[in-house]
Write a protein that holds these residues in place. Sequence first.
Motif, PDB file in Angstrom:
ATOM      1  N   THR A   1       1.555  -0.321  -5.883  1.00 46.45           N
ATOM      2  CA  THR A   1       1.729   1.173  -6.239  1.00 46.45           C
ATOM      3  C   THR A   1       0.727   1.791  -5.286  1.00 46.45           C
ATOM      4  OG1 THR A   1      -0.416   0.633  -7.682  1.00 46.45           O
ATOM      5  CG2 THR A   1       1.794   0.356  -8.820  1.00 46.45           C
ATOM      6  N   LEU A   2      -0.138   1.562  -4.318  1.00 47.31           N
ATOM      7  CA  LEU A   2      -0.785   2.042  -3.611  1.00 47.31           C
ATOM      8  C   LEU A   2      -0.061   2.103  -2.023  1.00 47.31           C
ATOM      9  CD1 LEU A   2      -4.385   0.591  -4.042  1.00 47.31           C
ATOM     10  CD2 LEU A   2      -3.515   2.905  -4.633  1.00 47.31           C
ATOM     11  N   MET A   3       0.982   1.495  -1.776  1.00 47.40           N
ATOM     12  CA  MET A   3       1.552   1.500  -0.582  1.00 47.40           C
ATOM     13  C   MET A   3       1.947   2.829  -0.099  1.00 47.40           C
ATOM     14  SD  MET A   3       1.285  -1.329   0.902  1.00 47.40           S
ATOM     15  CE  MET A   3       2.379  -0.974   2.363  1.00 47.40           C
TER      16      MET A   3
ATOM     17  N   ARG B   1       0.647   7.121   3.940  1.00 48.87           N
ATOM     18  CA  ARG B   1       0.630   8.416   4.181  1.00 48.87           C
ATOM     19  C   ARG B   1      -0.723   8.802   5.027  1.00 48.87           C
ATOM     20  NH1 ARG B   1      -0.149  10.938  -1.011  1.00 48.87           N
ATOM     21  NH2 ARG B   1      -2.302  10.642  -0.342  1.00 48.87           N
ATOM     22  N   ASP B   2      -1.902   8.108   4.533  1.00 53.90           N
ATOM     23  CA  ASP B   2      -3.376   8.337   4.957  1.00 53.90           C
ATOM     24  C   ASP B   2      -3.651   7.626   6.064  1.00 53.90           C
ATOM     25  OD1 ASP B   2      -3.363  10.334   2.794  1.00 53.90           O
ATOM     26  OD2 ASP B   2      -4.707   8.767   1.607  1.00 53.90           O
TER      27      ASP B   2
ATOM     28  N   ALA C   1      -8.924  -1.237  -2.492  1.00 48.21           N
ATOM     29  CA  ALA C   1      -9.114  -1.118  -4.290  1.00 48.21           C
ATOM     30  C   ALA C   1      -8.356   0.059  -4.457  1.00 48.21           C
ATOM     31  CB  ALA C   1     -10.444  -0.776  -4.421  1.00 48.21           C
ATOM     32  N   GLU C   2      -7.962   0.202  -5.903  1.00 43.99           N
ATOM     33  CA  GLU C   2      -7.163   1.472  -6.649  1.00 43.99           C
ATOM     34  C   GLU C   2      -7.741   2.646  -6.090  1.00 43.99           C
ATOM     35  OE1 GLU C   2      -4.666   1.933  -8.610  1.00 43.99           O
ATOM     36  OE2 GLU C   2      -3.961  -0.009  -8.702  1.00 43.99           O
TER      37      GLU C   2
END
Length: 109
Positions: free
Chosen positions: A18-20, A25-26, A59-60
């Motif tokens: 879910t963080l990919m 992007r960052d 981390a989330e």
Amino acid sequence: MIFADEWGNKIQATCKRTLMYRVQRDLLKGEWGVIEKCHQHPAGGQYRATDHPYKMTIAEDAILSDVIGRVHELGDVQTVQVSGENRKRVLFRLVDAEGNNIACCLWGT
């Protein structure tokens, strides 16, 4: 993912699926960045992507921002008493390209 520092040291990094998109992007390929709120664990297992003894998990609630600097003065691991318990700590300083520096401390294993 594989991250490298300016000296070519590489470390394997992972994050939840879910963080990919946020990480892609960052953190752009070839750009410097710093990852806050990540965890390091001993690397092991069958699929080690680097020789680094640790792997990083983003981390989330990670915040991605610009590079702070490089490790300048690195102290020895010390065992100190905190609230009646022995805790390990290491003191070091980070220095940026302009010569600004900041004292840092890591606690735990």
